[in-house]
Scaffold this motif. Sequence first.
Motif, short mmCIF file in Angstrom:
data_model
loop_
_atom_site.label_atom_id
_atom_site.label_comp_id
_atom_site.label_asym_id
_atom_site.label_seq_id
_atom_site.Cartn_x
_atom_site.Cartn_y
_atom_site.Cartn_z
N CYS A 34 3.71 -39.03 21.58
CA CYS A 34 2.95 -38.32 22.49
C CYS A 34 3.33 -39.16 23.89
O CYS A 34 3.49 -40.32 24.10
CB CYS A 34 1.54 -38.41 22.40
SG CYS A 34 0.43 -37.47 23.56
N GLY A 35 3.85 -38.22 24.99
CA GLY A 35 4.34 -38.62 26.26
C GLY A 35 5.88 -39.00 26.40
O GLY A 35 6.20 -39.36 27.39
N THR A 62 8.02 -45.35 17.99
CA THR A 62 7.96 -44.82 16.77
C THR A 62 6.76 -43.60 16.80
O THR A 62 5.69 -43.98 17.67
CB THR A 62 7.81 -45.61 15.40
OG1 THR A 62 6.78 -46.46 15.56
CG2 THR A 62 9.07 -46.45 15.33
N LEU A 63 6.90 -42.68 16.03
CA LEU A 63 5.65 -41.72 15.67
C LEU A 63 4.87 -41.98 14.48
O LEU A 63 5.54 -42.14 13.62
CB LEU A 63 6.48 -40.26 15.66
CG LEU A 63 5.43 -39.02 15.17
CD1 LEU A 63 4.32 -38.99 16.24
CD2 LEU A 63 6.18 -38.10 15.05
N ASP A 64 3.78 -42.43 14.84
CA ASP A 64 2.66 -42.65 13.91
C ASP A 64 2.63 -41.74 12.74
O ASP A 64 2.79 -40.36 13.02
CB ASP A 64 1.24 -42.63 14.42
CG ASP A 64 0.41 -43.13 13.49
OD1 ASP A 64 -0.26 -42.55 12.56
OD2 ASP A 64 -0.08 -44.68 13.42
N ARG A 65 3.17 -42.07 11.56
CA ARG A 65 3.31 -41.31 10.40
C ARG A 65 2.01 -40.51 10.07
O ARG A 65 2.17 -39.23 9.49
CB ARG A 65 3.58 -42.08 9.22
CG ARG A 65 5.38 -42.35 9.38
CD ARG A 65 5.69 -43.51 8.64
NE ARG A 65 5.53 -44.67 9.03
CZ ARG A 65 5.67 -45.68 8.38
NH1 ARG A 65 6.35 -45.78 6.95
NH2 ARG A 65 5.31 -47.13 8.65
N GLU A 66 0.86 -41.13 10.04
CA GLU A 66 -0.39 -40.66 9.83
C GLU A 66 -0.68 -39.47 10.88
O GLU A 66 -1.16 -38.31 10.54
CB GLU A 66 -1.58 -41.44 9.93
CG GLU A 66 -1.48 -42.35 8.59
CD GLU A 66 -3.02 -43.03 8.59
OE1 GLU A 66 -3.65 -43.09 9.58
OE2 GLU A 66 -2.85 -44.08 7.90
N LEU A 67 -0.49 -39.57 12.03
CA LEU A 67 -0.70 -38.48 13.22
C LEU A 67 0.42 -37.40 12.84
O LEU A 67 0.09 -36.31 12.97
CB LEU A 67 -0.36 -39.09 14.64
CG LEU A 67 -1.21 -40.22 15.06
CD1 LEU A 67 -0.88 -40.59 16.49
CD2 LEU A 67 -2.66 -39.60 14.97
N ALA A 68 1.67 -37.74 12.50
CA ALA A 68 2.54 -36.66 12.18
C ALA A 68 2.09 -35.98 11.21
O ALA A 68 2.25 -34.70 11.13
CB ALA A 68 3.94 -37.52 11.88
N ALA A 114 0.12 -25.59 20.95
CA ALA A 114 -1.51 -24.93 21.02
C ALA A 114 -2.27 -25.97 20.15
O ALA A 114 -3.39 -26.09 20.58
CB ALA A 114 -1.59 -23.76 20.80
N VAL A 115 -1.89 -26.37 18.95
CA VAL A 115 -2.79 -27.05 17.66
C VAL A 115 -2.57 -28.48 17.84
O VAL A 115 -3.54 -29.29 17.27
CB VAL A 115 -2.42 -26.35 16.55
CG1 VAL A 115 -2.79 -24.79 16.44
CG2 VAL A 115 -1.21 -26.61 16.05
N VAL A 116 -1.48 -28.84 18.33
CA VAL A 116 -1.14 -30.34 18.10
C VAL A 116 -1.98 -31.21 19.17
O VAL A 116 -2.31 -32.33 18.80
CB VAL A 116 0.44 -30.63 18.21
CG1 VAL A 116 0.51 -32.15 18.29
CG2 VAL A 116 0.96 -30.25 16.85
N GLY A 117 -2.03 -30.86 20.22
CA GLY A 117 -2.85 -31.66 21.25
C GLY A 117 -1.94 -32.81 21.61
O GLY A 117 -0.85 -32.98 21.67
N ASP A 118 -2.81 -34.02 21.55
CA ASP A 118 -2.13 -35.23 22.18
C ASP A 118 -1.80 -36.04 20.97
O ASP A 118 -1.51 -37.37 21.01
CB ASP A 118 -2.90 -36.24 22.80
CG ASP A 118 -4.41 -36.33 22.12
OD1 ASP A 118 -4.58 -35.89 21.19
OD2 ASP A 118 -5.16 -37.23 22.98
N LEU A 119 -1.86 -35.48 19.67
CA LEU A 119 -1.20 -36.21 18.42
C LEU A 119 0.32 -36.43 18.52
O LEU A 119 0.79 -37.32 17.99
CB LEU A 119 -1.21 -35.18 17.24
CG LEU A 119 -2.78 -35.12 16.73
CD1 LEU A 119 -2.87 -34.14 15.65
CD2 LEU A 119 -3.53 -36.32 16.45
#
Length: 268
Positions: free
Chosen positions: A192-193, A88-94, A171-176
């Motif tokens: 990520c990944g 899953t994609l961490d919702r806070e990171l999203a 360009a702005v998200v990086g490793d999020l």
Amino acid sequence: MAAPTAYSLVATDLDGTLLRGDDTLSHRSRSALARVTAAGARHLVVTGRPAPRVRPLLRDLGCTGLAVCGQGAQVYDAGADRLLWSVTLDRELAETALGKIEAEVGEVYAAVDQDGVDGLTLIEPGYVMPHPTLPAVRVGRRDDLWAEPISKVLLRHAELSDDELAATARAVVGDLATVTMSGPGTVELQPCGVTKATGLALAAEHLGLRADRAVAFGDMPNDIPMFRWAAHGVAMANAHPELKAVADEITLSNEDDGIAAVLDRLFP
């Protein structure tokens, strides 16, 4: 019976690749995939669609094996109707990633695919589904998107092209998150990944299949990792230029049975 060619694994994207524009599969394509199976090779669907949105198609194809869904975030066992693997994609990171993107480009419209075999696609006010045939549930506000675990976020912008939105997001998200572009009007954030290649590699390992005996078909930049993983990558005539640039071969369009044209040669 052993496969008559160097390929024991055929990996196909769906939208813009295997499916025609009306979400149907031609008789010629069905026949070509049947020959693949009869030759002892395996066909794996590798799609950005989440597992719940792939189920009906897999039933129609008579598939009871594995499918790679959600841009590689899910490996789905159609026969058992369960996920063998999911992330899953961490919702806070999203939320943080969305904030960074909007700080650069202004308002974007978002949707999410929930995790699980029964997960819903939720869309916030203003978001328009790029595939109107796929079911979605409209929510009242963005906060409602984060109610349950998600596999990815889908983004649209009122003015920017997909290429422009994807470039800014990267360009702005990086490793999020990992940013992908999987079709017209479809820029996505996923864990990520995670890519189609990571999901395909897991499915192939489970089946005892190797990358050096895999041929992959696709049409969009999200298929680039899959092409790099497989021994041979075939882009559709309607494919995005970024995918054509890394393809080993370019076939006919999805409307003209481009996959079948190649499989007719590989699996006569």
